[in-house]
Write a protein that holds these residues in place. Structure first.
Motif, PDB file in Angstrom:
ATOM      1  N   LYS A  57     137.666  52.946  74.130  1.00 42.14           N
ATOM      2  CA  LYS A  57     137.644  52.469  73.042  1.00 42.14           C
ATOM      3  C   LYS A  57     138.622  53.660  72.546  1.00 42.14           C
ATOM      4  N   SER A  58     139.594  53.975  72.817  1.00 40.61           N
ATOM      5  CA  SER A  58     140.960  55.018  72.696  1.00 40.61           C
ATOM      6  C   SER A  58     142.272  53.963  71.375  1.00 40.61           C
ATOM      7  N   HIS A  59     141.997  53.270  72.112  1.00 41.87           N
ATOM      8  CA  HIS A  59     143.281  52.449  71.693  1.00 41.87           C
ATOM      9  C   HIS A  59     143.191  51.500  70.426  1.00 41.87           C
ATOM     10  N   ILE A  60     141.169  51.374  69.912  1.00 45.85           N
ATOM     11  CA  ILE A  60     140.940  50.720  69.128  1.00 45.85           C
ATOM     12  C   ILE A  60     140.766  52.312  67.522  1.00 45.85           C
ATOM     13  N   ARG A 117     141.701  59.137  69.014  1.00 43.66           N
ATOM     14  CA  ARG A 117     141.737  57.127  68.105  1.00 43.66           C
ATOM     15  C   ARG A 117     141.686  57.269  66.542  1.00 43.66           C
ATOM     16  N   ARG A 121     132.773  57.354  76.623  1.00 44.88           N
ATOM     17  CA  ARG A 121     133.201  56.108  75.389  1.00 44.88           C
ATOM     18  C   ARG A 121     134.046  56.258  74.712  1.00 44.88           C
TER      19      ARG A 121
END
Length: 426
Positions: free
Chosen positions: A271-274, A405, A267
């Motif tokens: 979403k590491s770029h958000i 993140r 997970r």
């Protein structure tokens, strides 16, 4: 008789043509003669002078226009030099590239090639920098056959890099000259594609699958063995059944933790770029984590002490993920720094300084060679010690992904015999 008449006719025609041609000048001469007569000159002299001038003017031949000699233009083909055009194109690329001659000499290298392999003087042989027999054999084969070739090449120094090398003749769109020097005029493009990151990801994926399989195989084998024992020799042994079921429960719990950690990693990668945009106060969050870990700390005989400043300490973050980070760090400090009996948690918020949370234990410490690899998946300083403390080997990897993140850093300092300090810097 006829010839004389013909001559007179031609002379008369020439005289008429002269009169027509010199009409403006004849009018000027007539005007001058009239002015001379009016000025008092005798009319016979004026008439004779006027006739003589008229005859001179009419009889003179017109100047022939200059004849331009035709210029002889030699029909020669201009010399075509393709190297400047090829060099200008390759100079805009960010991948290393060399232009080679028919004898494997370097005619041009772009900026990316200079940065990766150093500057090679024009005219140097390729072997002056790339001494790999595989590369040189590939170049020789392409020059001999005029067919493209490709190999994979590794560079060990100054750092380990993996390249896909490709060489191909350059199609110049010009007729190939004939003669003994035609081979030397052909150009070849040697290009390098850096695949180091792809190889690293492949290796990481392979190691991850192998480690995950290994971590699951051990509890699964234990469960299978205990189930067979319960179905066989321990079928009628209540004491053995109770002992085996407790072990089976521990193994199932271990697998559950491992699967939960793997899902958390998955997970986080999605979403590491958000970057999170919620404002979180770290003081109550750290207090919540301490309260949640007090039962574990009491069982281990460890005291958790918090050192918090006055007022709010706010950062941008995701509350659940930050709770996971500090639970992991403080739990590790309690488990692996158990000998120190005390775990200190410092929240720092100095003026013009980044917000920091430091978790300090006073345990045995971590050898220096292990510190850079602590956040790798399934990496353990001591496998037996980690498994005895019910660790999955993924905790610090999860911490690293969460902090990435949050655009934060994890700084690890440790000294053998004095303890360890894990600092989260926002």
């Amino acid at each position: 008789m006829g010839s004389v008449q013909e001559k007179w006719r031609k002379a008369w025609d020439a005289l008429g043509a002269g009169v027509r041609r010199e009409r403006p000048l004849l009018l000027l001469l007539t005007l001058l003669a009239l002015l001379a007569f009016l000025a008092g000159m005798q009319w016979p002299g004026v008439v004779v002078g006027w006739l003589l001038l008229v005859l001179v003017v009419v009889a003179r031949r017109p100047a022939a226009p200059p004849v331009e000699e035709p210029q002889v233009v030699e029909d020669e083909d201009p010399v075509f030099d393709p190297l400047p055009q090829v060099a200008a194109t390759l100079g805009a690329l960010d991948t290393p590239a060399f232009v080679l001659g028919g004898d494997a000499t370097v005619l041009f290298q772009n900026k990316a090639a200079e940065k990766a392999f150093g500057i090679l003087p024009a005219g140097s042989h390729l072997s002056a920098r790339l001494r790999s027999p595989g590369i040189l054999d590939m170049v020789r084969e392409t020059i001999a056959t005029d067919e493209p070739n490709q190999i994979e090449h590794s560079e060990r120094l100054p750092s380990e890099r993996v390249y896909t090398l490709r060489i191909a003749p350059i199609d110049l769109g010009q007729p190939v000259p004939h003669g003994p020097e035609s081979a030397a005029e052909k150009l070849y493009l040697l290009s390098f594609r850096d695949i180091s990151e792809l190889r690293r990801i492949d290796r990481m994926r392979s190691d991850f699958v192998a480690n995950a399989s290994h971590e699951l195989r051990t509890p699964l084998a234990s469960l299978r063995g205990f189930i067979e024992t319960l179905q066989g020799p321990a079928r009628s042994d209540p004491a053995a059944q109770e002992r085996f079921l407790a072990i089976m429960f521990d193994q199932a719990t271990r697998m559950s933790r491992l699967v939960d950690d793997l899902m958390s990693l998955s997970r986080l990668e999605l979403k590491s770029h958000i970057a999170p945009d919620q404002t979180i106060d770290l003081k109550p969050l750290i207090g919540h984590v301490r309260d949640a870990l007090l039962p574990l700390a009491d069982d281990l005989g460890v005291e958790i002490r918090t050192h918090l400043p006055e007022g709010k300490v706010e950062v941008l973050g995701d509350r659940d993920e930050l709770v996971q980070v500090f639970e992991n760090l403080i739990e590790n400090a309690c488990k692996y720094g158990q000998e120190g009996k005390v775990v200190d948690v410092y929240l720092r918020n100095g003026a013009s300084e980044p917000v920091e949370v430091a978790v300090v234990d006073h345990g045995p410490g971590i050898p220096a060679e292990h510190v850079p690899r602590l956040t790798e998946r399934f990496y353990r300083v001591s496998v037996a010690d980690s498994r005895s403390k019910k660790g999955t080997g993924l905790g610090l990897a999860i911490v690293k992904h969460i902090l990435t993140r949050h655009r934060a850093r994890l700084i690890v300092k440790s000294e053998v015999g004095k303890g360890s300090e894990f600092t989260v810097r926002f």
